[in-house]
Structure formats: structure tokens, C-alpha cells
Design an enzyme around this catalytic site. Sequence first.
Site, mmCIF file in Angstrom:
data_model
loop_
_atom_site.group_PDB
_atom_site.id
_atom_site.type_symbol
_atom_site.label_atom_id
_atom_site.label_comp_id
_atom_site.label_asym_id
_atom_site.label_seq_id
_atom_site.Cartn_x
_atom_site.Cartn_y
_atom_site.Cartn_z
ATOM 1 N N GLY A 54 0.903 1.194 -0.240
ATOM 2 C CA GLY A 54 2.144 1.430 0.178
ATOM 3 C C GLY A 54 3.154 1.892 -0.829
ATOM 4 O O GLY A 54 2.579 2.067 -1.999
ATOM 5 N N CYS A 81 -5.367 -0.254 -2.981
ATOM 6 C CA CYS A 81 -4.085 0.284 -3.885
ATOM 7 C C CYS A 81 -2.989 -0.808 -3.816
ATOM 8 O O CYS A 81 -3.178 -1.893 -4.267
ATOM 9 C CB CYS A 81 -3.351 1.598 -3.369
ATOM 10 S SG CYS A 81 -2.114 2.390 -3.983
ATOM 11 N N TYR A 82 -1.784 -0.573 -2.999
ATOM 12 C CA TYR A 82 -0.880 -1.779 -2.828
ATOM 13 C C TYR A 82 -1.605 -3.210 -2.270
ATOM 14 O O TYR A 82 -1.182 -3.893 -2.636
ATOM 15 C CB TYR A 82 0.323 -1.171 -1.974
ATOM 16 C CG TYR A 82 1.469 -2.317 -1.743
ATOM 17 C CD1 TYR A 82 2.525 -2.415 -2.789
ATOM 18 C CD2 TYR A 82 1.280 -3.428 -0.848
ATOM 19 C CE1 TYR A 82 3.320 -3.268 -2.555
ATOM 20 C CE2 TYR A 82 2.192 -4.107 -0.501
ATOM 21 C CZ TYR A 82 3.551 -4.253 -1.607
ATOM 22 O OH TYR A 82 4.388 -5.278 -1.554
ATOM 23 N N HIS A 166 -8.295 5.399 -3.465
ATOM 24 C CA HIS A 166 -7.997 5.633 -1.932
ATOM 25 C C HIS A 166 -9.487 5.969 -1.370
ATOM 26 O O HIS A 166 -9.924 7.384 -1.446
ATOM 27 C CB HIS A 166 -7.133 6.534 -1.639
ATOM 28 C CG HIS A 166 -5.792 6.116 -1.633
ATOM 29 N ND1 HIS A 166 -5.044 5.211 -0.550
ATOM 30 C CD2 HIS A 166 -4.941 6.396 -2.673
ATOM 31 C CE1 HIS A 166 -3.933 5.015 -1.156
ATOM 32 N NE2 HIS A 166 -3.798 5.792 -2.407
ATOM 33 N N GLU A 168 -10.159 6.257 1.621
ATOM 34 C CA GLU A 168 -10.428 6.869 3.175
ATOM 35 C C GLU A 168 -10.045 8.363 2.740
ATOM 36 O O GLU A 168 -10.068 9.038 4.025
ATOM 37 C CB GLU A 168 -9.166 6.183 3.579
ATOM 38 C CG GLU A 168 -7.770 6.589 3.313
ATOM 39 C CD GLU A 168 -7.338 5.469 2.029
ATOM 40 O OE1 GLU A 168 -8.187 4.843 1.288
ATOM 41 O OE2 GLU A 168 -6.005 5.356 1.802
ATOM 42 N N ASP A 224 -6.137 15.868 26.673
ATOM 43 C CA ASP A 224 -5.615 14.580 26.698
ATOM 44 C C ASP A 224 -5.402 14.141 28.437
ATOM 45 O O ASP A 224 -6.018 13.204 28.862
ATOM 46 C CB ASP A 224 -4.213 14.298 26.111
ATOM 47 C CG ASP A 224 -4.553 14.409 24.668
ATOM 48 O OD1 ASP A 224 -5.804 14.584 24.333
ATOM 49 O OD2 ASP A 224 -3.486 14.725 23.885
ATOM 50 N N LYS A 366 -7.933 11.717 18.754
ATOM 51 C CA LYS A 366 -8.264 12.954 19.331
ATOM 52 C C LYS A 366 -9.834 12.948 19.439
ATOM 53 O O LYS A 366 -10.377 13.535 20.723
ATOM 54 C CB LYS A 366 -7.536 14.224 18.454
ATOM 55 C CG LYS A 366 -7.672 15.558 19.317
ATOM 56 C CD LYS A 366 -6.593 15.373 20.292
ATOM 57 C CE LYS A 366 -6.288 16.674 21.233
ATOM 58 N NZ LYS A 366 -5.062 16.730 21.708
#
Length: 516
Positions: A54, A81-82, A166, A168, A224, A366
Site C-alpha cells: 500500500g 511490503c506495507y 513484491h 507477485e 464474456d 479473463k
Amino acid sequence: MTNAIAILDYGSQYTQLIARRVRELQVYCELFPWDAPEETVQAIHPAGYILSGGPLSVYAKDAPTLPPYVIESGLPVLGICYGMQLLVYTLGGRVSPAGEREYGPAEIETLADNPLLPSGKQPVWMSHGDRIETLPPGFRVLARSGNCPVAALGDEKNRWFGVQFHPEVRHTPGGRELLSRFVMEICKAEADWTPASIITQSVERIRAQVGNERVLSAVSGGVDSSVATALVRRAVGDQLTAILVDTGMLRKDERSQVEAAFQQSLGGGLTVVDASQTFLSRLAGVTEPEVKRRIIGETFIRIFEAQALKVGKPRFLVQGTIYPDVVESSAPDRSKAERIKTHHNVGGLPSDLSFELVEPLRYLFKDEVRAVGEALGLPSELVWRQPFPGPGLAVRCLGEITAARLEKLRQADAIFTTELAEAGFLGENSGEEGVAQAFAVLLPVRTVGVMGDQRTYQEVVALRAVTTSDFMTADWARLPPDLLARVANRIVNEVSGVNRVAYDITSKPPATIEWE
Ligand code: XMP
């Protein structure tokens, strides 16, 4: 659900990526604003928690806090992180404020044998924020980097971990392994979020929501709406009426592909309304982009309404909302992103035509929508279609829209996208690095050319191909010159009335992806 990971969102731009990475492990996870009601979070029965990064410091005024139920649950926690600093701060360690947060590549070294990180060194994408001064009781340092003495820490007994970098993002190549160790080994989640299980759960949910009532669906040819409709068909069969309005502004073969897909995989039952003449006559002489959009939106709604009334105005309407749309409109501090998108919701349904919504893709990314589409047996041309704007080719046929100009555009577009797909830049085999969207645009100008010994004065086609992960920002695709040359050559030779092809090399911003 018993196998889920709850991700508490503290506002990092990467939070959605954490969720995608966990889903790639075939484990269900959900994002919640950090201050979501405890019951909402508990409803997914988490096997562990991830606290996102964050923008703030834990000492900032009104800094987000760690809800007590997370620690009290006794479940594993990973702070990123945060999230890591919050864990340290909440559990009695000390964090000292640093000025600005800084991002960048770094190398970390594992210091102690631990369940989260392999031994040795590895590159990571570091976020240098506040510094950890004192560890909370029970914690030890697991890794450091040149600039950051506490790059990872953990209390293995309680299964609480934190990383300053991070995991991710792609710039942390070992990040997937780290998340897998946390989710699969530390939280002991099972990989049961597969297309087959998604289908089973969705079908149960749709049946519970809809009961014996009738459902209506507008199929556009996009991924979709097709997958959402296919799931509802699987769940309630003939209670569903699916309608395809052919606006005359669909891509080449789009209507016949959707019809064939319904016939082959969904047992038919698609009502096709050919309204192309109505749309063309209402658009005659119109060149202003926003007016085009409005006319198309309104015409669509009235035609759809007439069809709905024909089948007794069903109580439910299928909508292909997907998870990123849900997250973007509910997350803190993302209202700006949401605003950029609202102009795309052409028209909207008028209040006298209100439905209860069935949104079977509401929790899917997606790539999951595509995997479900394939598992439902939809053909791959449909499942791997690129996004297509609601107003269709109208916003790519600059200037006046006529049947003849639309036909030119359709031909040029098909040549471009077919060549791209054959060269592996678009569709199923293009991977994450491929082109996200590519199309032709017909310009409202004519230029001089020469063909044989003849002077020509004809229209121009512009080609647009972009790479992007979120469609909010985009870069133009660096396509091989030979490929572009082949496409230009084919368009000029095969599409009569076009004598020039240009390639768009602007990014978004300052341009947009579409030309209108
Ligand atoms: P822009 O042109 O704003 O487009 O960079 C971003 C993405 O949104 C799509 N787009 C639309 N989708 N109705 C839609 O449903 C619209 O009016 C519309 N305009 C743009 C565009 O194709 C791209 O994927």
C-alpha cells in the site's frame, strides 16, 4: 469453499496481480478492502491471509490497520511490503519511517533455512519503504538485501511471514515459487479451482438464484457474454432466451461464428435479430463520435426491449461482468480508473426495462473465463477473440458510416487479424507478451496513389495493434516490418477502394486504443 485465500487490499497497484498469481495455482482467492466486514471475509472460509502492499506508512495519519480477527484466526499470514510492516507494527516490533517509497530491482540472500524461501540468492523487485528497526517477539530475519537488512521475516511457529519485495510481479522470477510455498505448503490449500469445479459451482449458484424463472441474455460475439450465456444455458437450459442483435457493425463472420457455436456446443436456441438496416438508416450522415455512440446505444436498447417483451419480459438478465470490473469499482482509491471506463457503458438499460442480474463471471479473471469457455466446449475462435467495443465497427469507420465503407473495413480488419494470428501474435498461442488488441480503422480521407499506370484517389486504412494488460494504458506493438508489409500489400491489393495503409505508433495515453 474451504480452500480459499483472503487477500486484504491496502491499496497497492499490484493487489490484483496477487490474486491472479494465487488463482494460477488453482486456488480460489478473493480480494477484500482491508476494512471489509469480518463476516464478508469469513464467508469464503480462508485457509490463510495475504496482506497487500500500500502507498502509506504505518505511521501516517489514518493509516489502514490490521483487523484483529486476522491474528486471532490462528491461520497463516503473509504480509507484502506495507502488509509486512503492518504485521511487524501490530505485533509489537518497531518500524522507522523513511521518506519516499522507492521501487527497483535488488538481490536478496536467504539467511536461514525456512519454509518460504529457497537457500541462496535471488533477484527481486524491491519496494524500499519504512525500515524494520526491531522484530516483534518470536520473529527472525529470513533474508536481506544490500539496501534492506530485513527483506523477509517470519515467525514460523505462528506461520506469520513478511516480505519487503513484491513476489507477485514478473520482475521477481522466484515470486511464483514463494507464493506457491505459502499457499500450498504453509496454508495447505488444495489446487481445486479448476475449470470443471468453477463450472459445477456456477451452475449450482445460477440454479439457486434463478429457480424456475425465465432469463434473457444479449450475446455480442465477445468472450464474456458468450461464456456467461453458455454457463446459464448449462444451468437452466430452455429457461434462457439468448439474443444476438446484428447491428451490421460486427466483424467479418462474427454472426455466423456465434450461430455455429450455439448450434454445436449449446444445443441451438439463439435468436438472431438482423437490425442492420435500422442501424444504418439511423446513422446515415452522422460523423460525430459521441452521437454515433448514443444512436447505437439507444437503438440497441429499443430493439432488445421489443425482443424481451416478445418473450414475456423475463425477470433475469445475464451480464458478463468479470472480476477486474468488480474490483476496480469497489477498491479504495481506484475511483479514477473506474471513471475512465464509464463512457464505455453505452446507454445502459432504461429504468422501465429493469432486470435482476445474473453475473456468473463475477469472480473470474479473463484467463479463467477463457478456460471455462473451452471446458464448456465453445470453439476456440470465440474463446480467444480479442475485446470488441459495444458500438462495434462504428467507432472504427471514421466519418460517415455506409454499408460499403463497413464492408471495406471488415475486409481490411480480417486480413490484419488473420495475418497476426498466423504469425502467432494474436489469439490462443500468443501468450502474455502477445498483442492484446489489433484492428483496422477506415479513415475519412482519400489520398493519391498509383496502380499500374493509373492514378488512384482512394481511402486510407490505419492499423492499430497494442500491448497492454489492463487496457487503461497501452503501448503500440512493435510488429515485425515484414509482417506489416505483407498486411499492407494484401489490403491494398484485395480491398477495393483502399490505396494506402498507415500504422499507428502512439501509446495510450496520450492517444486512446480506439480512434473514436
Ligand atoms: P480506449 O479506446 O478508451 O479503449 O482506449 C479501451 C478499451 O475499451 C474498449 N472500448 C469500448 N468498449 N464500449 C465498449 O464496450 C465502448 O464504447 C468502447 N470504447 C472503447 C476498447 O476496444 C478497448 O479495449
